[in-house]
Structure formats: C-alpha cells, structure tokens
Design a protein around this motif. Structure first.
Motif: not given
Length: 385
Positions: A9-23, A53-55
């Motif tokens: 779960g922590r890994a998924r949250n970290a990947s989503d945060i990183g993806l949001a920064v890229v978006f 779309v990013c959201l």
C-alpha cells in the motif's frame, strides 16, 4: 497488521504521488509552450482537459474499466472541440500520458475481452487525432505520432506483466497437477496393497470355513479391517485428478530422514533433528511418511538455495494425538526489503499435497531471524463399518 500488504500500500501511494508530480509538470510545461506559440488564451482548454484525464488516471485503482472509459470519453470530446474551436490539436502530452496510464492499467488487470476493448478504444483515439492536427498534407502529424507512441508503450507495459503472470499461473498449476498425480499414485498403491490382502484373506477364509469353522469370525474380522483401511485411503484420494500415463512410479520407501539431514549438513552448518520413536513412525500410512519426507526435503532445499548464510537448522517431527507436525527452521539473517527471499513453486507443491490429505502448511519469516516452515498432517485411524 499484515506487513507485506502494508508495504504494498505504501508503494502504491508513493507511485501515485510521483505520477501526480509528473502530470503537473507536463501540464505546466505544455501550457507555457502553447502560451508562447499560440497566445495567452489558448492553453486553458488543453490544460483543463488534460488535468481531467490525469485526475481520472490517479483514481483508476477504484474501478479500472470505468476509469479507462471515462478517460477515452474525455479524449473523444476534446478532439472535435479542439478541431472546431480553432485550438491546439488534442490529445496533448498530458492527456496522452494520462491515457497511457489508463490503457496500460486496463490491459494489465482487466479480463481479456475488456482489456482488448480498452486497447481498441485507445487506438481509435490515436486515429482520431489525425483529424484534429489539420496537417495531413505534410505527413503524419506530431500529435498523432505522440499519441501512437504513448498507446504502444501502454499496451507493451500492460501486456508484459500480464503474460508473465499467466506464465507463473501456468507453472503453479502444473506443479499442483504433478503433485496431485504423484499423491494419487501413492494412494493407489496403498489401496492396491489392501485389496490384495482382502483377496488373500478371503481365499484363506474359504479354507478355514471347511476345516475350522470356529475361526471364520477372526478371518472375517481381518477382511473387514483391511476393507475399512482401503476405504479410508480411497476417501483421501477423492477430488484428485489421476492420470498416471507415462509417469514414473511413486517411491514407496524413500531414504531415511537421518540420511537426508546428514547429506544436508556441512559447510559450517549445524542441523538438529528430532524424530519420534521408530515404532511410532513405522505405523504411519505410506502417504503420510512420504509427505513428511517431502516437506523436510523441500524445506532443506529452499534453505540451501535462499539462505546459504544460515548456521543452525532445526528439523522437528512430532506426533500429537491424531496429527503429525513437521517444522523446519533456520537462523539466516532477515533479508532486506530490497531483496526479499524468493518463493518458488516448491511451496505450492507442498501445500497442494498437504491440503489434499487434510493438512495445513504455514511458511514465513520468524520474529527474530530466519525462516520457518510448519506442516500439520492428520494420521488416519483405522475405521470400522
């Protein structure tokens, strides 16, 4: 608390945060480029459509199919809106990145038919981007090339782990099937032994009935006991698919556990072995004895492969009322989070064998250090009808 699930779960949250920064970075970069080349009023539509779309891509884990459909629908509306509104061609880079995440996630996790439909929808968006570019006479538009590359990357990123997971499932299924067949052959041999005994005792009973009628009851009791044992063995084989064509015969009497443990020791490693009395172990049915041997052998093999730094290994086999417990532990240092101990298909085969015989298997890290494999196997008692 389940530690692996918490870490996942922590890994998924970290990947989503990183993806949001890229978006956010892509949205800001492209908005500035549009403002420089088209003017200050033209970036707003692309930024809003791309942000939507990013959201959706960030919220895809809740419902992947509907998230992909929603993202494709936004793109389907944005393309003609940009064409007839005199705006920069769509989908832009941010929307393309969001669609790639949605399509790749769908291809990886959804059923084959749904995944194929989402992938086809993404390809339709790529084709539709040709019409919003207004530059067909000069070759393939840049927006179409960008969306085509994003679609190909999404399909490849989703298809590769999907095929890998399918291969793993096929390998695990093969291990389970092979284990079922091996166990079925062993039980078949046991039942054949009992049936042979029944036939011999029935033939002897016919002779006894003619010469010593008073001993017929004892002969019939022996036949009844042998038949009950055969029925008990047959009950344990129910549910197993048996197909022994071309298979090697099952081993009726594997080597002694003492010899197995002795071969495993060495290289500075100490192996401690605790076994029940020989008379007690000799009374176990063959399928129980062979399963105990299999659990110990597979556990020692896993230690040799994945924990070579262990120095003390304990193998314990004990009888507790109507069950046999096998526990194999080692003292290897706990692996780091970056290099967890791999789990092969040996545990799958052991679990299949134990569950087929009504047993259980627990395998995992110990609290202090090392690894533990604990198997519990019921010992059937003689039944009478």
């Amino acid at each position: 608390m389940n530690v692996p699930e918490w870490l996942a779960g922590r890994a998924r949250n970290a990947s989503d945060i990183g993806l949001a920064v890229v978006f956010a970075a892509v949205l800001a970069f492209w908005a500035s480029r549009i403002a420089e080349s088209w003017g200050s009023g033209y970036w707003q539509f692309d930024c809003v459509a791309g942000a939507v779309v990013c959201l959706i891509a960030l919220l895809r884990r809740r419902e992947r199919a509907w998230a992909a459909i929603a993202g494709l629908a936004v793109a389907a509306v944005a393309i003609p809106a940009a064409l007839f509104g005199g705006l920069p061609a769509e989908p832009g880079p941010a929307m393309t990145l969001g669609l790639s995440v949605l399509v790749g996630s769908a291809v990886r996790t959804l059923p084959a038919r749904s995944a194929g439909a989402i992938a086809a929808g993404g390809l339709a968006v790529v084709a539709a981007s040709l019409f919003s570019a207004r530059t067909l006479a000069f070759g393939v538009p840049a927006v179409t090339m960008l969306n085509g590359a994003g679609w190909l990357a999404a399909v490849a990123a989703g298809l590769a782990p999907r095929l890998l997971a399918a291969r793993r499932r096929a390998a695990a299924d093969k291990v389970r099937r092979d284990e079922r067949l091996a166990l079925a052959r062993e039980l078949h041999d046991v039942v054949a032994h009992h049936v042979t005994g029944i036939v011999l005792q029935a033939q002897a009973a016919q002779i006894v009935a003619r010469k010593r009628p008073e001993q017929v009851d004892a002969s019939l009791a022996g036949i009844e006991a042998a038949g009950s044992e055969a029925l008990a063995a047959m009950r344990r084989v129910v549910g197993l698919l048996r197909d022994a064509d071309g298979a090697d015969p099952a081993t009726r009497s594997p080597e002694r556990l003492e010899d197995l443990v002795e071969r495993f020791g060495g290289d500075g490693r100490t192996v401690r072995l605790r076994l029940p009395d020989d008379d007690e172990a000799a009374a176990w049915p063959p399928e129980v004895a062979s399963t105990v041997y299999r659990v110990v052998r597979e556990s020692l093999t896993n230690i040799a492969r994945h924990a070579p730094q262990s120095r003390t290994v304990t193998v314990g086999v004990a009888r507790d009322r109507d069950a046999v417990t096998v526990e194999v532990t080692d003292d290897a240092p706990r692996p780091s989070a970056r290099s967890p101990r791999r789990r092969g298909y040996g545990l799958v085969g052991m679990r299949e064998r134990l569950e087929a015989l009504g047993g259980t298997l627990r395998a995992g890290p110990r609290e202090d250090a090392g690894w533990s494999v604990c198997a519990t196997l019921p010992v059937p008692t003689r039944e009478r009808r």
